[in-house]
Structure formats: C-alpha cells, structure tokens
Design an enzyme around this catalytic site. Structure first.
Site: not given
Length: 471
Positions: A106, A136, A209, A265
């Site tokens: 981000h 992220d 961040s 799956g």
C-alpha cells in the site's frame, strides 16, 4: 509481618524477570544504514468542472471563488490547471547488498515514481519488482555503484510474547525514527487469508508502513503494516507481518515477480464442538472438507466430509493453519494428506496446483429450494428434490438431497442459520435423497449414543456442515 512477606515474595519474583536493555543505541547504529524512507509520486488528473465567473483582474471575488473550487478547475479565463502530483511517504529496508528493498504494497500502490532515501541522505530511484496484495508486501530494486548495507530476516516463530523489539521508519514524514516496545501477541489475524501478524506496543504511526520490526539481534522479524487506533495515531497496538510469511513472499517475488502459492482444491470449515460431537471426535481440531470441486484434491480422492488432520507431515489445527501451510508449499509438489473418513485415517498423495490460476476458474455450484411431499423433521419442513425444482433453481441433474421449505423460528436449526431454500445433501456423512433417509440417519446417530447429527447443507453453491441436536 504480612507486608514483609509480600515484599519478599515480590522481590523473589522480580529476580526471574529479564531487565530492559540499558540502551537501544548500539542496535540503532547497527541497522540504520539499511533502513530507508520511501517517497512515491503519482500523477492525478485534474478534475473537470465549471470555470470561475469572470471578474476584473485583482478583484477580491476572484480569489474568493477560486478558493471555493477544488484544485484543477478553471481560473475564469478558460485555462485549466495542470495535472497535479500526489506524494506519499512510507518506509522500507534493504535485504541484499545489490539493492533489493522490502516495503508494504500500500506504500507504493499506483505510484509512477518511487524514490528511496538512505540514512546517509543519498537518494536513488527504485523499480518495482513485484507485489502481493494478499500480505501487503512489495519488493523494490535500486541500482547502486557501491554495495549497500542490508539486514537479514530472523525467525518470527522464535519471538515470544514479552520479548523486546525495535521499530524503525519514517513516521508522519519525520524521517528516520526509532521506537521500542515488546511483543504483545503473536499470530494475530486482521482480514487477510494469510495473515500472521506480530502485535507490538512499539510506537508505529502513519509513515512507518513497510518499515522493519527488529529483534535484539538486529534481525527483521516483522514488517510494520497497520495500527489499531481511534484517532489515527499510535495507542500501543501495532501490527507487523511476521517474517515467516514475508520471507516466502519475497523469495517468490524475487524469482518470478509474482506469488505462486500452492492450491489443494477443497472448500473447508473449522470443526466446532458440536460438529466434533456429531462426528464422534475426541477434540475440535482439523479442517472439515465441505466440497471438492474439480482439481488436485478431487484427483487424489479427497471427499466432502473428510477431516484433514495432517498436511505434508504437519498437524492441522484449523482452517487458517491449513490455508497457510498449503499456500506456502511449492506449486507442483506432491504432498501427503492424512484425512479421517468414517472413523479411519487415510493417507492420500496430492499434487498441488497454483492458487492464482485456480482463483480465475469458476467453481461448480450446488443448490436451494422446493416442492412436493413435505414433512417436518428437527424443526425443518423438507421435501425431496425433483426435476421441476432443479429446472426452477437452475441446478444440474447431479444435485440431489432434501429441500428446506420452511424453518421453525423456535427450532435449533433456525439458530444455526438454516433457511428456506437450503438443500441438505448429506446427513451423518451419508447421502440423503428422501426424508426417510434422514430419519434413518437420526436413528443411527441415537443408536451410536450421539446427541447430534451432522448435516451437509448447500446454499447457492456454498456447502457447510451444521450439527443439529437430536435429543
């Protein structure tokens, strides 16, 4: 006398506590050269809109109306302001001397330009290698004439609650800043499938961040990503994505420029206490298979109703743990999956496919709704599936079971979320096509001394197991 006893006990207890570091200065000096500030620039198109009314040049009304309009609108003479550049600030850290840098997705998402500022003040332009929005994480690359200082990842699994940690980054654009605290909790999940966050009370703010969370050996055990705050500032609840997750993502981004996660799956759900009782399990653990669409698991023979208890040699505690284990396993690898079926364990070999490719494929659906011969059982008004119902509901000819026509609001089935239109395809892990089948399964469960019955309920193609009391 009692006070003296209390004091002596307190002193004895304190003797076991590990003291705080005298200083974090040496650690900060050691790692600072590898921590970076990140500035991104993005071109934002000027919005269109009405021009200002024409006023004499220098009129106070000219400035007044211009201030009221958003940036990019006209100046009253037909001219438009130019597209503007939007800037964002974040943090990161160098992981190799040849210039690979880790940060949050981000921080750089949508950026046209990425500039890296080092502790020395030097700046370099960075190129984007790859991103993983699910965790992220983003990987960048800079080119330098000299080898760069870098830091190494540590083992986040070795971090204990209460251990000292140090965060470093660019909070609120203030430049290189250090904060310290402890590991407050581990294994936190926020909203992602692969979440494995370390919670810390080290001060983390906007701009931190993508920055590193260090252990006392100067190793990165987490990437600072998010905070919990009512006011946007640090209140001592910060989250760093664990290095256990980040290292795997970074390796894949570095090699492929994208992630390549394993895919088993299956559709699965956690085992609750009532589901465990209905299945006759000793404990509520493992991942319960609710559906097996076409894919690796189906080819290997895994079936709906199987309980996955071990994957590739590791115990499976719950759905979240299995999803992470599968995602961290190489695509194309053949793994041993141990399942519990009809009270017996079976070992199946499954060759994993790639999750990113599977996510783009439609998954076959199953069913809802109703018609003829209704009967009430366990607070449910039920009728068998018919061809007319299949056509009415747009279901394939293979869909069978009991259609829920109504649910009594005072019934446990209603509390468990069953509603009209649901289809019961299995009871007691056996197929049911008629109400008599369901009643037989109820009798079987009572004969086995069980207090509840496990139903496989399908709603609009989303199957799940529900345990209902049969007392």
């Amino acid at each position: 006398m009692s006070i003296g006893v209390i004091l002596s006990l307190a002193q004895a207890t304190m003797g076991y506590a590990r003291g705080a570091p005298d200083s974090f200065a040496d650690l900060a000096d050691q790692v600072s050269p590898a921590v970076v500030n990140i500035t991104t620039a993005t071109m934002v198109a000027a919005p269109t809109g009405p021009n200002l009314p024409n006023f004499p040049e220098g009129s106070p009304f000219e400035d007044f109306f211009r201030d009221l309009l958003p940036p990019g609108q006209g100046d009253g003479n037909g001219d438009q302001r130019r597209n503007r550049r939007s800037q964002a600030l974040g943090s990161g850290f160098v992981i190799s001397e040849d210039g690979y840098i880790v940060t949050n997705n981000h921080v750089i998402d949508g950026a046209d330009e990425i500039e890296i500022e080092f502790f020395s003040g030097e700046t370099l332009d960075a190129e984007l290698v790859g991103t993983d929005p699910k965790t992220d994480i983003a990987l960048l690359k800079v080119t330098s004439d000299e080898p760069l200082a870098f830091v190494q990842f540590g083992d986040s699994e070795a971090a204990r609650v209460g251990d000292w940690v140090m965060a470093m980054g660019n909070p609120l654009g203030q430049g290189f800043s250090v904060s310290a605290g402890i590991v407050s909790a581990r294994g936190r999940a926020l909203s992602g499938t692969y979440d494995d966050y370390i919670q810390t009370d080290a001060a983390i703010n906007r701009g931190n961040s993508g920055g590193p969370l260090f252990n006392m050996d100067g190793q990165v055990i987490g990437v600072n990503t998010a905070i919990l705050s009512p006011n946007g500032g640090s209140i001592g609840i910060g989250f760093a994505m664990s290095s256990r997750v980040v290292t795997t993502v970074v390796e894949q981004l570095k090699e492929f420029g994208e992630t390549r996660r394993g895919w088993l799956g299956v559709r699965i759900q956690d085992v609750t206490d009532d589901v465990a009782e209905a299945m006759g399990l000793a404990s509520a653990a493992g991942a319960l298979v609710t559906d097996v669409p076409e894919g690796p698991a189906a080819e290997a023979g895994i079936q709906a109703g199987d309980l996955i208890v071990k994957f590739d040699g590791r115990e499976v505690e719950n759905v979240r743990e299995l999803v992470r284990q599968v995602g961290n396993t190489s695509v194309g690898k053949s793994v041993r999956v141990v399942v519990l079926r009809d009270g017996k364990t079976m070992t199946l070999n499954v060759t994993l496919a790639r999750r990113e490719e599977a996510e783009n494929q439609p998954i076959p659906t199953s069913a809802p709704a109703g018609q003829p011969m209704e009967k009430e059982v366990l607070g449910l008004t039920l009728s068998p599936m018919t061809d007319d119902l299949r056509e009415q509901l747009g279901l394939s000819g293979s869909v069978d079971g009991l259609v829920v026509r109504n649910v009594a609001e005072d019934a446990q089935a209603y509390e468990k979320g069953l509603r009209a239109g649901d289809v019961i395809t299995e009871a007691g892990q056996q197929k049911v096509a008629s109400v008599d089948d369901l009643e037989d399964r109820i009798d079987d469960a009572k004969d086995a001394g069980r207090n509840s019955l496990l139903l496989l309920v399908n709603r609009s193609g989303d199957p799940r197991f529900v345990a209902l009391s049969i007392d």
